[in-house]
Design a protein around this motif. Structure first.
Motif, short mmCIF file in Angstrom:
data_model
loop_
_atom_site.label_atom_id
_atom_site.label_comp_id
_atom_site.label_asym_id
_atom_site.label_seq_id
_atom_site.Cartn_x
_atom_site.Cartn_y
_atom_site.Cartn_z
N ALA A 39 0.67 -1.27 -0.01
CA ALA A 39 0.10 0.07 0.13
C ALA A 39 0.79 1.12 0.22
N VAL A 40 0.76 1.95 -1.06
CA VAL A 40 1.49 3.18 -1.22
C VAL A 40 0.72 4.55 -0.54
N LEU A 41 1.01 4.94 0.42
CA LEU A 41 0.30 6.05 1.18
C LEU A 41 0.77 7.39 0.27
N THR A 42 -0.14 7.96 -0.03
CA THR A 42 0.18 9.09 -1.21
C THR A 42 0.38 10.44 -0.30
N ARG A 43 0.83 11.31 -0.97
CA ARG A 43 0.81 12.75 -0.42
C ARG A 43 0.17 13.85 -1.38
N PRO A 44 -1.16 13.79 -0.88
CA PRO A 44 -2.12 14.78 -2.08
C PRO A 44 -1.45 16.04 -2.17
N GLY A 45 -1.82 16.29 -3.60
CA GLY A 45 -1.36 17.64 -4.18
C GLY A 45 -1.90 19.04 -3.37
N LEU A 85 -1.32 -5.14 5.22
CA LEU A 85 -0.76 -4.73 3.84
C LEU A 85 0.54 -3.69 4.47
N GLU A 86 1.60 -4.20 3.55
CA GLU A 86 2.71 -3.46 4.02
C GLU A 86 2.59 -2.09 3.40
N THR A 87 2.93 -0.99 4.23
CA THR A 87 2.84 0.39 3.97
C THR A 87 4.13 1.12 3.46
N VAL A 88 4.26 2.04 2.29
CA VAL A 88 5.17 2.82 2.16
C VAL A 88 4.53 4.28 1.80
N ARG A 89 5.45 5.08 1.76
CA ARG A 89 4.99 6.73 1.48
C ARG A 89 5.44 7.49 0.63
N ILE A 90 4.88 8.20 -0.08
CA ILE A 90 5.41 9.30 -1.02
C ILE A 90 6.00 10.29 -0.13
N GLU A 91 7.14 10.88 -0.17
CA GLU A 91 7.51 11.96 0.76
C GLU A 91 7.63 13.19 -0.07
N PRO A 92 7.90 14.22 0.64
CA PRO A 92 8.20 15.56 0.17
C PRO A 92 9.60 15.56 -0.51
N ASN A 148 3.00 15.50 -9.10
CA ASN A 148 4.09 15.94 -9.86
C ASN A 148 5.30 15.00 -10.30
N ASP A 149 6.03 15.46 -10.92
CA ASP A 149 7.05 14.43 -11.56
C ASP A 149 7.88 13.56 -10.44
N GLU A 150 8.27 14.31 -9.29
CA GLU A 150 8.81 13.69 -8.26
C GLU A 150 8.15 12.43 -7.74
N GLY A 151 6.62 12.93 -7.29
CA GLY A 151 5.82 12.03 -6.96
C GLY A 151 5.66 10.60 -7.98
N ILE A 152 5.47 10.94 -9.04
CA ILE A 152 5.64 9.73 -10.23
C ILE A 152 6.92 8.94 -10.05
N ALA A 153 8.23 9.73 -9.95
CA ALA A 153 9.38 9.01 -9.73
C ALA A 153 9.59 7.99 -8.49
N GLN A 154 8.96 8.76 -7.47
CA GLN A 154 8.94 7.82 -6.18
C GLN A 154 7.88 6.85 -6.36
N LEU A 155 6.91 6.87 -6.69
CA LEU A 155 5.92 5.64 -7.05
C LEU A 155 6.37 4.77 -7.82
N ALA A 156 7.30 4.91 -8.90
CA ALA A 156 8.13 4.06 -9.66
C ALA A 156 9.13 3.24 -8.92
N ALA A 157 9.68 4.06 -8.08
CA ALA A 157 10.64 3.40 -7.20
C ALA A 157 10.03 2.46 -6.11
N LEU A 158 9.07 2.82 -5.58
CA LEU A 158 8.28 2.00 -4.72
C LEU A 158 7.70 0.82 -5.15
N LEU A 159 7.23 0.64 -6.38
CA LEU A 159 6.72 -0.35 -7.47
C LEU A 159 7.54 -1.04 -8.43
#
Length: 245
Positions: free
Chosen positions: A76-82, A102-109, A134-145
């Motif tokens: 479960a990727v916990l988001t950081r809403p815009g 579920l295993e939890t991970v987070r999008i970080e600032p 944003n692009d940073e959030g997308i890049a972090q999601l890719a790294a987490l998945l």
């Protein structure tokens, strides 16, 4: 049971939800609560067990649980809403998914990510670049998945990627205003929003009857729910739940 449907009941301030791309209209909070019950009942009838996130009556957009969470398998990727005012929604969602094991991970600032911008089709995860993601959030999601292929997508004129386009059970896209191949145009704007429920079944808004007929001609079983009060605050059938296998 097919799986779990994570949902949250609307609070009394639901009419104050953020509106970005449409004119604000009055929302009947009592009717919204009744419609949400009908939405959950449809999920239950289709084999999805509802699990309620704790109420968040002081957070008008808390009903849209999809934006706080992206689930891939048991991660479960916990988001950081815009929208900064929506970020307090995430902690209660985190507690709910941890209780589910579920295993939890987070999008970080400085990354931002709204779950409504994430469309999963098989092992490909399409992520919309938006005012909320944003692009940073997308890049972090890719790294987490790492076991998924994450593809950024540009789109226009709506709040989230899944406001523009969703996917049918066979992976065919339906919608408009998104840079994706082979997109089927719906007959109504709300026909762009389908929630696959397993097999050939899809959940749709009652406001898209002509699109539903077209999908039935394609061999799909459409389950229609009235979510008119949520449509007034840019909601659709996808953003009111997170389905977990």
């Amino acid at each position: 049971m097919t799986g779990i449907a994570l949902v949250r009941k609307p609070g009394p301030r639901v009419a104050e939800g953020i509106v970005t791309h449409i004119d604000r209209q009055p929302v009947d909070a009592e009717l919204a609560a009744v419609q949400h019950e009908g939405y959950v009942a449809a999920l239950r009838a289709a084999g999805w067990e509802p699990v309620y996130v704790e109420r968040a009556d002081d957070l008008p957009d808390g009903i849209f649980v999809e934006d706080a969470l992206v689930v891939c398998g048991r991660r479960a990727v916990l988001t950081r809403p815009g929208a900064p005012e929506r970020r307090p929604e995430v902690d209660s969602v985190e507690r709910a998914v941890k209780e589910l094991g579920l295993e939890t991970v987070r999008i970080e600032p400085p990354g931002t990510l709204d779950g409504g911008d994430v469309l999963q089709v098989g092992t490909t995860v399409y992520v919309g670049r938006s005012g909320r993601t944003n692009d940073e959030g997308i890049a972090q999601l890719a790294a987490l998945l790492p076991d998924r292929t994450v593809v950024p997508v540009d789109f226009r004129d709506v709040l989230h990627l899944k406001s523009a386009v969703t996917a049918l059970p066979d992976g065919t896209f339906i919608g408009s205003n998104a840079d994706l191949p082979g997109v089927i145009a719906p007959r109504e704007e709300s026909g762009a929003h389908v929630l696959p429920l397993g097999g050939n079944r899809v959940l749709m808004a009652a406001s898209a009857p002509l699109t539903a007929l077209e999908l039935e001609r394609r061999g799909l079983e459409t389950i229609k729910v009235d979510i008119s009060e949520f449509e007034k605050i840019e909601g659709c059938v996808t953003c009111l739940s997170v389905l977990i296998m």
